[in-house]
Design an enzyme around this catalytic site. Structure first.
Site, PDB file in Angstrom:
ATOM      1  N   PRO A  99       0.829  -1.204   0.000  1.00 37.44           N
ATOM      2  CA  PRO A  99       0.000   0.000   0.000  1.00 37.44           C
ATOM      3  C   PRO A  99       0.861   1.250   0.000  1.00 37.44           C
ATOM      4  O   PRO A  99       1.778   1.389   0.804  1.00 37.44           O
ATOM      5  CB  PRO A  99      -0.773  -0.106   1.326  1.00 37.44           C
ATOM      6  CG  PRO A  99       0.123  -0.914   2.217  1.00 37.44           C
ATOM      7  CD  PRO A  99       0.807  -1.895   1.294  1.00 37.44           C
ATOM      8  N   ARG A 113       7.884   1.204  -3.916  1.00 36.41           N
ATOM      9  CA  ARG A 113       8.302   2.235  -4.875  1.00 36.41           C
ATOM     10  C   ARG A 113       8.353   1.767  -6.335  1.00 36.41           C
ATOM     11  O   ARG A 113       7.945   2.529  -7.226  1.00 36.41           O
ATOM     12  CB  ARG A 113       9.663   2.797  -4.467  1.00 36.41           C
ATOM     13  CG  ARG A 113       9.635   3.567  -3.140  1.00 36.41           C
ATOM     14  CD  ARG A 113      11.017   4.038  -2.773  1.00 36.41           C
ATOM     15  NE  ARG A 113      11.098   4.687  -1.474  1.00 36.41           N
ATOM     16  CZ  ARG A 113      11.303   4.061  -0.319  1.00 36.41           C
ATOM     17  NH1 ARG A 113      11.461   2.750  -0.297  1.00 36.41           N
ATOM     18  NH2 ARG A 113      11.376   4.729   0.811  1.00 36.41           N
ATOM     19  N   HIS A 151       8.648  -0.001   6.556  1.00 38.00           N
ATOM     20  CA  HIS A 151       7.921   1.072   5.867  1.00 38.00           C
ATOM     21  C   HIS A 151       8.786   1.656   4.743  1.00 38.00           C
ATOM     22  O   HIS A 151       8.767   2.850   4.476  1.00 38.00           O
ATOM     23  CB  HIS A 151       7.535   2.162   6.883  1.00 38.00           C
ATOM     24  CG  HIS A 151       6.242   2.873   6.589  1.00 38.00           C
ATOM     25  ND1 HIS A 151       5.090   2.669   7.301  1.00 38.00           N
ATOM     26  CD2 HIS A 151       5.929   3.817   5.667  1.00 38.00           C
ATOM     27  CE1 HIS A 151       4.129   3.457   6.837  1.00 38.00           C
ATOM     28  NE2 HIS A 151       4.609   4.152   5.832  1.00 38.00           N
TER      29      HIS A 151
END
Ligand code: FNR
Ligand code: LAC
Length: 408
Positions: A131, A361, A306
């Site tokens: 996400p 990414r 993250h």
């Protein structure tokens, strides 16, 4: 006047490439002009070939380079950046690069089985889209294009709470399986409603971001003056807050208007009391937290830093994974992300005990460069690299990928 390169391409060298290269057929955004597999005859040929290779993304880092050129600078800085000094960002890559592989020969790899089972869902291959926020920063269709691109490649997309398109519209565009990521917001009733909206449109699992009581120190965002442009909105949060603007804390503060810094394990029990799909906790880095995740009833965990955007100098996830895997001992599935860029990285994560991985990414770069076709191609590239890695390491099934693949 055809250029030297056009001549090379039309003279069949691209065809040679097509017969030798495994099936990462170029998507529509990329003209089929690559000439790999060609025996270089002259230095002029070599120059033309090298120019052809330079101009066209063939691996995930090529997409990053192209996105750096093509995406708005502020968006590229936001996407590519990590927290603070970006030490973990660097380590996330270095740790994968340091691991060496131990192949086996004369194993029949004429058929590969890349399938994995997560909960009651069978994935054709163990790579999902992590996400990420604000896809319309890099493409006018935003998450709609991502959903189409993921579907065309057969990948599960984890739609983000901070999408610039409502989850209902993402679900309408999706041709493949969708999961949903959310934070537990200060407004619990809104959080519950949002989760039920996501379940209502068919999201098959929930990823609860568990590593963000506050946002990391994002120097790169600050330097690039990043904020959500006025024509974009946090579309899932209509009715909750002013949906544009900045999620950064006010000057002098560390807390944001919507993230709840008071969350504890009891919120997971609350969430489980109404969630109808498997709940995964995203952002587990400590084996003791993996144990508590199981105790609180989580269906799965995502070992994630993250993408190095939160607490700088935490270790890369691939270094943490074995300890978490030991602790969990097969009780629930473990996913892993942060820094995965190559098929060999996927192989390494599975070898060290992950059931599947996510990429963040790279598909945003694909979206920036080529819209839905770019997303599809990024997924196809890493999927095919993973298959090559399986074949060349002599591990024909995902089940056969174990710790022995890593050179000791
Ligand atoms: C993220 N990530 C993220 N995670 C999350 O739980 N909620 C979110 O809203 C976001 N938003 C977000 C935006 C952008 C631009 C990036 C790059 C990342 C983190 C994401 O889910 C994932 O953990 C990392 O991206 C994985 O690392 P790599 O593959 O980007 O190195
Ligand atoms: C990020 C937030 C949105 O990583 O999670 O940018």
């Amino acid at each position: 006047m055809p250029t030297r390169r056009d001549v090379l391409i039309s003279s069949g060298s691209a065809l040679v490439g097509a017969t030798l290269l495994p099936g990462t057929a170029p998507a529509s955004e990329i003209k089929p002009k690559r000439a790999s597999g060609h025996t270089v005859a002259t230095s002029e040929d070599a120059e033309a070939l090298s120019a052809a290779v330079d101009s066209e993304p063939v691996c995930l880092s090529d997409y990053e380079a192209l996105a750096r050129e093509r995406a708005p600078k502020m968006a590229f800085e936001y996407i590519s950046g990590g927290a603070a000094d970006e030490i973990t960002l660097k380590w996330n890559r270095e740790s994968y690069d340091k691991l060496r592989l131990q192949p086996r020969i004369f194993v029949d790899v004429s058929k590969l089985d890349t399938r994995v089972k997560l909960f009651d869902q069978e994935l054709p291959f163990p790579i999902l889209l992590a996400p990420t926020a604000y896809h319309r920063l890099v493409h006018p269709e935003g998450e709609i294009a991502t959903a189409r691109g993921a579907g065309a490649a057969g990948a599960t997309m984890v739609a983000g709470m901070l999408a610039t398109v409502p989850v209902e519209d993402i679900a309408k565009a999706a041709t493949g399986p969708l999961w949903f990521q959310t934070y537990i917001l200060k407004d619990r009733a809104f959080t519950r409603d949002l989760i039920q909206r996501a379940e209502g449109v068919g999201c098959k699992a929930l990823c609860i971001t568990s590593d963000s009581p506050v946002v990391g120190v994002r120097n790169r965002d600050a330097r690039a003056n990043f904020s959500l442009p006025p024509n974009l909105e946090r579309a899932n949060l209509r009715g909750l807050m002013r949906t544009g603007g900045n999620l950064r804390p006010p000057e002098g503060d560390i807390y944001t208007p919507i993230l709840d810094a008071s969350l504890t394990w009891k919120e997971i029990e609350w969430l489980r009391s109404f969630a109808r799909v498997p709940v995964l906790l995203k952002g587990v880095l400590n084996p003791d937290d993996a144990e508590l995740a199981i105790k609180s009833g989580a269906s799965g965990i995502i070992v994630s830093n993250h993408g190095a955007r939160n607490l700088d100098t935490v270790p890369p996830t691939i270094d943490i994974l074995p300890e978490v895997v030991d602790k969990v001992a097969g009780r629930i599935p473990i996913l892993c992300d942060s820094g995965i860029r190559r098929g060999t990285d996927v192989l390494k994560a599975l070898a060290l005990g992950a059931n599947a991985v996510l990429i963040g990414r790279p598909y945003l770069y694909g979206l920036a460069v080529g819209g839905d076709a770019g997303v599809t191609r990024v997924i196809n590239i890493i999927k095919n690299e993973f298959k090559v890695a399986m074949a060349l390491s002599g591990r024909p099934t995902t089940a056969s990928i174990d710790g022995s693949v890593i050179w000791k």
